[in-house]
Design a protein around this motif. Structure first.
Motif, PDB file in Angstrom:
ATOM      1  N   MET A  39       0.849  -1.185   0.000  1.00 10.89           N
ATOM      2  CA  MET A  39       0.000   0.000   0.000  1.00 10.89           C
ATOM      3  C   MET A  39       0.889   1.241   0.000  1.00 10.89           C
ATOM      4  N   THR A  40       0.611   2.176  -0.921  1.00 14.21           N
ATOM      5  CA  THR A  40       1.420   3.384  -1.015  1.00 14.21           C
ATOM      6  C   THR A  40       1.075   4.365   0.107  1.00 14.21           C
ATOM      7  N   LEU A  41       2.004   5.261   0.386  1.00 10.51           N
ATOM      8  CA  LEU A  41       1.791   6.241   1.443  1.00 10.51           C
ATOM      9  C   LEU A  41       0.877   7.363   0.963  1.00 10.51           C
ATOM     10  N   ALA A  42       0.019   7.821   1.856  1.00  8.85           N
ATOM     11  CA  ALA A  42      -0.879   8.930   1.539  1.00  8.85           C
ATOM     12  C   ALA A  42      -0.716  10.054   2.559  1.00  8.85           C
ATOM     13  N   ASN A  43       0.324   9.969   3.384  1.00  7.58           N
ATOM     14  CA  ASN A  43       0.534  10.967   4.439  1.00  7.58           C
ATOM     15  C   ASN A  43       1.989  11.385   4.501  1.00  7.58           C
ATOM     16  N   ARG A  44       2.184  12.604   4.959  1.00  5.42           N
ATOM     17  CA  ARG A  44       3.541  13.065   5.247  1.00  5.42           C
ATOM     18  C   ARG A  44       3.847  12.765   6.706  1.00  5.42           C
ATOM     19  N   TYR A  45       5.111  12.465   6.989  1.00  5.89           N
ATOM     20  CA  TYR A  45       5.538  12.191   8.361  1.00  5.89           C
ATOM     21  C   TYR A  45       6.789  13.007   8.662  1.00  5.89           C
ATOM     22  N   ASP A  46       6.853  13.523   9.870  1.00 10.93           N
ATOM     23  CA  ASP A  46       8.075  14.118  10.412  1.00 10.93           C
ATOM     24  C   ASP A  46       8.322  13.437  11.752  1.00 10.93           C
ATOM     25  N   PHE A  47       9.572  13.156  12.079  1.00 10.05           N
ATOM     26  CA  PHE A  47       9.820  12.430  13.329  1.00 10.05           C
ATOM     27  C   PHE A  47      11.074  12.909  14.034  1.00 10.05           C
ATOM     28  N   VAL A  48      11.085  12.675  15.336  1.00 11.00           N
ATOM     29  CA  VAL A  48      12.221  13.011  16.196  1.00 11.00           C
ATOM     30  C   VAL A  48      12.761  11.718  16.783  1.00 11.00           C
TER      31      VAL A  48
ATOM     32  N   PRO B 200      12.500   8.969  -0.266  1.00 10.09           N
ATOM     33  CA  PRO B 200      11.449   9.657   0.490  1.00 10.09           C
ATOM     34  C   PRO B 200      11.802   9.870   1.959  1.00 10.09           C
ATOM     35  N   VAL B 201      12.765   9.110   2.494  1.00 10.14           N
ATOM     36  CA  VAL B 201      13.141   9.230   3.907  1.00 10.14           C
ATOM     37  C   VAL B 201      14.485   9.930   4.000  1.00 10.14           C
ATOM     38  N   GLN B 202      14.502  11.034   4.732  1.00  3.36           N
ATOM     39  CA  GLN B 202      15.729  11.794   4.929  1.00  3.36           C
ATOM     40  C   GLN B 202      15.957  12.013   6.419  1.00  3.36           C
ATOM     41  N   LEU B 203      17.232  11.958   6.823  1.00  2.00           N
ATOM     42  CA  LEU B 203      17.629  12.148   8.217  1.00  2.00           C
ATOM     43  C   LEU B 203      18.641  13.276   8.327  1.00  2.00           C
ATOM     44  N   THR B 204      18.571  14.021   9.420  1.00  2.00           N
ATOM     45  CA  THR B 204      19.585  15.033   9.691  1.00  2.00           C
ATOM     46  C   THR B 204      20.714  14.408  10.504  1.00  2.00           C
TER      47      THR B 204
ATOM     48  N   ALA C 227      17.972  13.580  16.616  1.00  2.00           N
ATOM     49  CA  ALA C 227      17.990  13.716  15.161  1.00  2.00           C
ATOM     50  C   ALA C 227      16.562  13.922  14.668  1.00  2.00           C
ATOM     51  N   HIS C 228      16.432  14.578  13.538  1.00  2.00           N
ATOM     52  CA  HIS C 228      15.126  14.809  12.932  1.00  2.00           C
ATOM     53  C   HIS C 228      15.040  14.055  11.605  1.00  2.00           C
ATOM     54  N   GLY C 229      13.847  13.622  11.270  1.00  2.00           N
ATOM     55  CA  GLY C 229      13.650  12.876  10.038  1.00  2.00           C
ATOM     56  C   GLY C 229      12.375  13.289   9.333  1.00  2.00           C
ATOM     57  N   PHE C 230      12.317  12.956   8.053  1.00  2.00           N
ATOM     58  CA  PHE C 230      11.209  13.368   7.205  1.00  2.00           C
ATOM     59  C   PHE C 230      10.831  12.226   6.260  1.00  2.00           C
ATOM     60  N   VAL C 231       9.547  12.063   6.008  1.00  2.00           N
ATOM     61  CA  VAL C 231       9.064  11.063   5.056  1.00  2.00           C
ATOM     62  C   VAL C 231       8.115  11.759   4.094  1.00  2.00           C
ATOM     63  N   SER C 232       8.441  11.742   2.813  1.00  2.00           N
ATOM     64  CA  SER C 232       7.632  12.381   1.774  1.00  2.00           C
ATOM     65  C   SER C 232       6.820  11.337   1.026  1.00  2.00           C
ATOM     66  N   SER C 233       5.503  11.500   1.014  1.00  2.00           N
ATOM     67  CA  SER C 233       4.658  10.545   0.294  1.00  2.00           C
ATOM     68  C   SER C 233       4.804  10.704  -1.220  1.00  2.00           C
TER      69      SER C 233
END
Length: 319
Positions: A1-10, A164-168, A217-223
């Protein structure tokens, strides 16, 4: 199933009496911000731990000539030859792998014997269609390619993928103290060293540690990028599991004790997002409660989950 949401995480983790990420250009000292004294752990180091965890979870029998469950192989693995991975894509798709250069010397029919022609350089890259097919194959088969992206245009060209997943970089909450320890090995490597020491046979070395530090660290997920690489819900769940447990399977004397102490995920209802990431990250903070903290209990973690922006949900995976 493809992603339909944006996520930001710590991501919050700590280290005790260990070196979380040595700098080879500084004698393997713990990485730090020279101006502020805060410790650093690179995104590359964190991604390596995620890759290792996924490899452990999804690895097949080591006797398999091509180990790794389909869709969950690891592209950047220890001692890997990346162009060989690219060749697998061309072979699997039955595409003619582009040659880098033809170094054989050939003679034209009307040229005299003994005269050599200069080697003819052939195109390194395949056609645009071949590269596109190869890129899709790499995304389908390699977890880290469709998650973090990769530059696969060296040699046999499989294109480039923006993950789609990036980390600082992870940064310590407080400035760290890098300690240097002298260590002794009761043996030497060669007979020449033994003769020089007249049988004492000792080797001196150095070891660097951080007595204690909490890193964030901070992270990002782009749908949107997830749709391009095929990164789906199953991959996302595996990513969360890896971030939660990656230190449990990465033990070594050099790293001391490391553990994930917090994983806070902000889920947006929309693909574009419902709030700026930097505003959400401000809601998670950690501060020491003692002058010289030496344990996680000496820190207070505050997570402000009240009055979240409309369309944003906080998921506490750890902490």
């Amino acid at each position: 199933m493809t992603l339909a949401n944006r996520y930001d995480f710590v991501l919050l983790f700590d280290v005790k009496d260990g070196n979380p990420n040595g700098d080879p250009d500084a004698g393997n000292l713990p990485r730090l911000d020279a101006e502020s004294g805060h410790g650093l752990v690179t995104d590359v180091s964190l991604k390596r731990k995620v890759r290792n965890f996924v490899g452990l979870v999804k690895e097949q029998d080591s006797r398999d000539p091509q180990p790794g469950e389909k869709r969950f192989e690891i592209y950047v693995r220890e001692k890997a030859i990346l162009n060989n991975q690219h060749q697998r894509a061309y072979s699997a798709l039955k595409l003619d792998a582009p040659e880098e250069a033809n170094e054989e010397f050939t003679l034209e029919a009307d040229e005299p014997a003994g005269k050599k022609k200069k080697p003819a350089k052939e195109k390194r890259k395949g056609s645009a269609d071949d590269v596109d097919q190869a890129r899709k194959w790499m995304c389908q088969n390699f977890f880290d390619v469709r998650t973090f992206g990769a530059v696969m245009s060296t040699g046999i060209n499989c294109g480039q993928v923006r993950g789609p997943v990036q980390l600082t970089f992870a940064r310590s909450v407080e400035p760290i103290v890098a300690l240097e320890h002298s260590i002794t090995r009761m043996a030497v490597a060669t007979e020449a060293e033994a003769e020089k020491q007249q049988g004492d046979n000792r080797t001196m070395g150095r070891k660097h540690t951080v007595p204690y530090g909490v890193y964030m660290a901070h992270g990002f997920v782009s749908s949107f990028l997830a749709k391009q690489t095929g990164f789906g819900e199953e991959d996302l769940e595996l990513l969360w599991q890896a971030l939660e447990n990656m230190f449990e399977h990465d033990r070594s004397a050099a790293r001391g004790e490391m553990a994930t102490r917090g994983l806070y995920v902000f889920k947006h209802d929309s693909e574009l997002g419902n709030a700026p990431a930097h505003e959400l990250f401000k809601r998670v903070s950690a501060k020491p409660t003692t002058e010289i903290p030496r344990d996680f209990e000496n820190y207070k973690v505050t997570v402000n989950d009240t009055d979240l922006p409309t369309g944003v949900t906080l998921i506490r995976r750890v902490g």
